[in-house]
Write an enzyme that holds these catalytic residues in place. Sequence first.
Site, PDB file in Angstrom:
ATOM      1  N   GLU A 170      14.651 -27.720  91.903  1.00 19.19           N
ATOM      2  CA  GLU A 170      16.026 -28.148  92.177  1.00 19.19           C
ATOM      3  C   GLU A 170      16.495 -27.775  93.568  1.00 19.19           C
ATOM      4  O   GLU A 170      17.209 -28.549  94.222  1.00 19.19           O
ATOM      5  CB  GLU A 170      16.987 -27.581  91.124  1.00 19.19           C
ATOM      6  CG  GLU A 170      16.900 -28.268  89.756  1.00 19.19           C
ATOM      7  CD  GLU A 170      15.709 -27.839  88.919  1.00 19.19           C
ATOM      8  OE1 GLU A 170      15.024 -26.870  89.309  1.00 19.19           O
ATOM      9  OE2 GLU A 170      15.459 -28.461  87.867  1.00 19.19           O
ATOM     10  N   HIS A 216      21.794 -24.690  78.566  1.00 22.51           N
ATOM     11  CA  HIS A 216      21.819 -26.166  78.601  1.00 22.51           C
ATOM     12  C   HIS A 216      23.173 -26.712  78.132  1.00 22.51           C
ATOM     13  O   HIS A 216      23.248 -27.822  77.628  1.00 22.51           O
ATOM     14  CB  HIS A 216      20.737 -26.770  77.696  1.00 22.51           C
ATOM     15  CG  HIS A 216      19.339 -26.693  78.230  1.00 22.51           C
ATOM     16  ND1 HIS A 216      18.648 -25.524  78.325  1.00 22.51           N
ATOM     17  CD2 HIS A 216      18.498 -27.646  78.697  1.00 22.51           C
ATOM     18  CE1 HIS A 216      17.439 -25.752  78.818  1.00 22.51           C
ATOM     19  NE2 HIS A 216      17.320 -27.037  79.055  1.00 22.51           N
TER      20      HIS A 216
HETATM   21  C1  LIG Z   1      15.320 -25.487  86.140  1.00 22.96           C
HETATM   22  C2  LIG Z   1      15.033 -26.522  85.128  1.00 22.96           C
HETATM   23  N1  LIG Z   1      14.830 -27.792  85.540  1.00 22.96           N
HETATM   24  C3  LIG Z   1      14.576 -28.758  84.630  1.00 22.96           C
HETATM   25  C4  LIG Z   1      14.533 -28.462  83.298  1.00 22.96           C
HETATM   26  C5  LIG Z   1      14.295 -29.558  82.273  1.00 22.96           C
HETATM   27  N2  LIG Z   1      12.959 -29.424  81.727  1.00 22.96           N
HETATM   28  C6  LIG Z   1      12.722 -28.772  80.583  1.00 22.96           C
HETATM   29  S1  LIG Z   1      11.120 -28.680  80.220  1.00 22.96           S
HETATM   30  C7  LIG Z   1      10.698 -29.556  81.600  1.00 22.96           C
HETATM   31  C8  LIG Z   1       9.270 -29.831  81.896  1.00 22.96           C
HETATM   32  C9  LIG Z   1       8.524 -28.576  82.130  1.00 22.96           C
HETATM   33  O1  LIG Z   1       7.203 -28.866  82.390  1.00 22.96           O
HETATM   34  P1  LIG Z   1       6.129 -27.743  82.351  1.00 22.96           P
HETATM   35  O2  LIG Z   1       6.554 -26.580  83.157  1.00 22.96           O
HETATM   36  O3  LIG Z   1       4.837 -28.358  82.711  1.00 22.96           O
HETATM   37  O4  LIG Z   1       6.128 -27.255  80.824  1.00 22.96           O
HETATM   38  P2  LIG Z   1       5.715 -28.097  79.526  1.00 22.96           P
HETATM   39  O5  LIG Z   1       6.960 -28.672  78.963  1.00 22.96           O
HETATM   40  O6  LIG Z   1       4.726 -29.111  79.927  1.00 22.96           O
HETATM   41  O7  LIG Z   1       5.136 -27.071  78.596  1.00 22.96           O
HETATM   42  C10 LIG Z   1      11.824 -29.888  82.321  1.00 22.96           C
HETATM   43  C11 LIG Z   1      11.834 -30.652  83.571  1.00 22.96           C
HETATM   44  C12 LIG Z   1      14.775 -27.135  82.911  1.00 22.96           C
HETATM   45  N3  LIG Z   1      14.802 -26.771  81.632  1.00 22.96           N
HETATM   46  N4  LIG Z   1      15.007 -26.182  83.851  1.00 22.96           N
END
Ligand SMILES: Cc1ncc(C[n+]2csc(CCOP(=O)(O)OP(=O)(O)O)c2C)c(N)n1
Lengths: 320, 330
Positions: free
Chosen positions: B62, B131
């Site tokens: 971000e 959230h």
């Molecule tokens: C700072 C932040 N940005 C965006 C999100 C929204 N979000 C939740 S899970 C996710 C994907 C995360 O991907 P990864 O780190 O690969 O974990 P995975 O879900 O694949 O286990 C996103 C973008 C968040 N929770 N926190």
Amino acid sequence: MSIPAEILIKMYRAMLRIRRFEEQIWEVYTSGLMHGLAHLYIGEEAVAVGVCAALRDDDFITSTHRGHGHCVAKGGDLEAMMAEVMGRVTGHCRGKGGSMHIADMSVGILGANGIVGGGFGIATGAGLSAKKRGTDQVAVCFFGDGASNQGIFFEVMNFAAIWKLPVIYVCENNHYGEYTPTASVTAGERIADRALPFGIPGTTVDGSDAIAVYGATAEAVARARRGDGATLIECDTYRYRGHHVGDPGEGYRPKEEIEAWMAKDPIERLRKKIVADDLASEAELDAEMREVEREMENALKAAKAAPYPDVAEVKKHVYA
Amino acid sequence: MSMREMTYGEAVKEAIAEEMRRDPTVFLMGEDVGKAGTVFKVLAGLHDEFGDDRVIDTPIAEAGLVGLGVGAALTGSRPIVDIMFGDFITLAMDQIVNQAAKLRYMSGGQARVPLTIRSTMGAGRSSAAQHSQSLHAWLAHIPGLKVAIPATPADAKGLFKSAVRDDNPVVIYEDKMMYALKGMVPSKENYTIPFGQADIKREGDDVTLIATSSMVHVALDAAHTLAEQGISAEVVDPRTLVPLDSETLIDSVVKTTRAVIIDEGHKSFGITGEIASVVYRGAFDYIDAPIVRLGAMDVPVPFSKPLEDATIPTATDVVNAVREMGIEKA
Ligand SMILES: Cc1ncc(C[n+]2csc(CCOP(=O)(O)OP(=O)(O)O)c2C)c(N)n1
Ligand SMILES: [Mg+2]
């Protein structure tokens, strides 16, 4: 690496507990007993279990939004976890945290996290504290491939390197962040390589192989306890289900890809190995399954029967 | 004026699509805004029309994402940056507060930062403490930023289009509970709503309910109930916090002599406190009862449903507050 039979069986059992817990969450969620967001760990069990089997009870972990597996593997209580995701007062966090914030400080679970990359600072700080307090505890930071693009990841690796902190960064590379393929937003061949400029060892292991994960972690733990500092372990893995319950997980992921990963299921794989090496019989492993099943049923029953927190609790715990 | 019914989400999407068609320097970037059309699916289809070059999936980063938005805005682009949950704006705070907000002033008027940041707010989905926050007051506090907080599909469309055309950094907040809310939206292509114009959502004489975002609907519900009890409530929606249309708010309270202010941010040090002080000063001689402020309870948003529900102002809270104001009906 030769690993004692009891550890292999313990890992098998832990993976089963995670799988059954997550399948149960699916039921609970789709039947309306649970609200909010539920990110399932099914398919990735070997990572949490392989890592945590190499830890002591007094070591620390930080977890993620996809955190149920880490919590089960580190010693979270199934009943208290189930109650938590259902918002009941008997939950680990008295219903205040929910799925994305399960924590059990008594077994070193410093918290799941709703912020992607939210654990980096906390885990590294726990490592700093262990060092300052003169213990040989280590801290593990679980994070996703997506989180590896947050700037703070690079900040903490620098801290960990200059101060030789006992931290293990465990990247669960499941090849997607939500609906976006990792490769389309992530530079470089391997996330493990991101450690190299900091002089931190970075390795990639097969995250469907609990034994490989255990081995890499045991080595990193030994290094950390010796005072030699941090390690980055990238685990190649896959989530069978969608990003969260409610996302079918298809459309943005090729069917063949999903099937290929499911064909090398981590639980089946360890089971075959245990049987092939004559460490336990099929019948004994079936008994393990039944035992886990019983435990799960009891946990669910207790959670369902538990009350919601009293509304008066809403103002409690804002300050210590 | 010819109107069409659409949802709040559709109105936002249409506003973005129209501005992108109108101005080739506009592009959108954010996490999962592309094929996925955001996690709320609100922008589904934009990527089909504008492609990878103008509807861009980004890494989860971000601070960097907003920083790139600032740099692009400074140099001839007109970016829209999507921050999925308002809670994650905190990760980009340096870029917004120290960079975007101040560049024009610090450069003695040389710089222009036509950046739109769209994000979400609001509790009520059992999404817990990270959230569910409504942090718009943080941004409204910073000179150099504009903050819009539309409550209806029509306002969302009109304000979003103005945000994109504005030469200043604008943060526009969408309450994620409102995406499916339907309403009539003017059809004409150039439909915009100027910033700094409050909207009277319902006229009344006995009390003014000043409400923002989803709380406008809470206020409208309350006004309905109050009407059944013989109390006539006026509902006023500021629509933009910066600039704030003080005049319309004050005029309404001069007329009704009472006010309840409802906003989903935390009550302490927030929007309701600011608006109350503006109204007290402007309508001082006319006010017949202490102004009541209703906001999110000053606790992190709890997960468990009964606890979460207790933290958000409801229509009943508004009705009760009004009934304690001693309104005497003739
Ligand atoms: C700072 C932040 N940005 C965006 C999100 C929204 N979000 C939740 S899970 C996710 C994907 C995360 O991907 P990864 O780190 O690969 O974990 P995975 O879900 O694949 O286990 C996103 C973008 C968040 N929770 N926190
Ligand atoms: Mg991932």
